[in-house]
Design an enzyme around this catalytic site. Sequence first.
Site, PDB file in Angstrom:
ATOM      1  CB  THR A  59      -0.925   0.004   1.217  1.00 28.69           C
ATOM      2  OG1 THR A  59      -1.809  -1.116   1.136  1.00 28.69           O
ATOM      3  CG2 THR A  59      -1.755   1.288   1.256  1.00 28.69           C
TER       4      THR A  59
ATOM      5  CE  LYS B  78      -5.611  -1.137   1.626  1.00 26.28           C
ATOM      6  NZ  LYS B  78      -4.321  -1.822   1.721  1.00 26.28           N
TER       7      LYS B  78
ATOM      8  CE  LYS C 188       1.571   2.279   4.436  1.00 30.63           C
ATOM      9  NZ  LYS C 188       1.883   1.026   3.720  1.00 30.63           N
TER      10      LYS C 188
END
EC number: 1.1.1.31
Length: 289
Positions: free
Chosen positions: A98, A173, A241
């Site tokens: 990711t 995502k 994050k």
Amino acid sequence: MAKVAFLGLGVMGGPMAGHLAKKGGHDVTVYNRTTPKAEAWVKIYGGAFAPTPRQAAEGAEIVFACVGNDDDLRSVVLGDDGALAGMTPGAVFVDHTTASAEVARELAAAAEAKGLGFIDAPVSGGQAGAENGVLTVMCGGDAATYAKVEGAIGSFARACRLMGPAGAGQLTKMVNQICIAGLVQGLSEGVHFAKRAGLDVEAVLDVISKGAAGSWQMENRGKTMNAGKFDFGFAVDWMRKDLGILLDEARRNGAKLPVSALVDQFYAEVQAMGGNRWDTSSLVARLER
């Protein structure tokens, strides 16, 4: 069957590489920054390990990666010891990290310059999804390149879809994480309210999960939230994050994400409580302290 490589054997990458070997029947060479972890993987699944990403990638038709962030990704892809330096023209690099859409486009261009394919393919489903081979994979790239890797990805995925050109997987995502952030905060407040109201929380969750409030988070995290158990699943550090990446992207594209920005700050409070490695459902803990 194909000769493949997998770079990064963390809680996600290790099981994913294992499914490629056992379920997919592929010839897998692995690389991990700490060699003992790669050696342990080979003892369980067979195959081989290599001391550098470049050596792992040599001769591979597909090179997979699942590492920590943009910089980690660049470190295993670029440079003299990076995977691209060892790959043969026509091979494809598939990134399950990711990361930002920006780095996906950067690496896609670097791969194209060497006659290689690139697919950004972040996943959803967490550690349990990786271990059980039922991840959801969101891909960015061109259709011909995607067609080369879709079957192999199926070794550890129950759903896989091409969403658009390079970077589209990462952008999808981000949408996933935006939706999860709001869901988990709402569920946390619901559990907290039910406790303060003197209700049987498990009974409440059981009945409302059958209606419009039901969600994966409620089914899989409601009871553990109520019990104050957070020592599993997707860590708060990782979620922050991801939220940082999507908030940066929102600043670029002008999207307004007030709830995501607020929940990011709530997770900062959880970190300050020592919950860096707690599951993301630990948002409820800040309400009950």
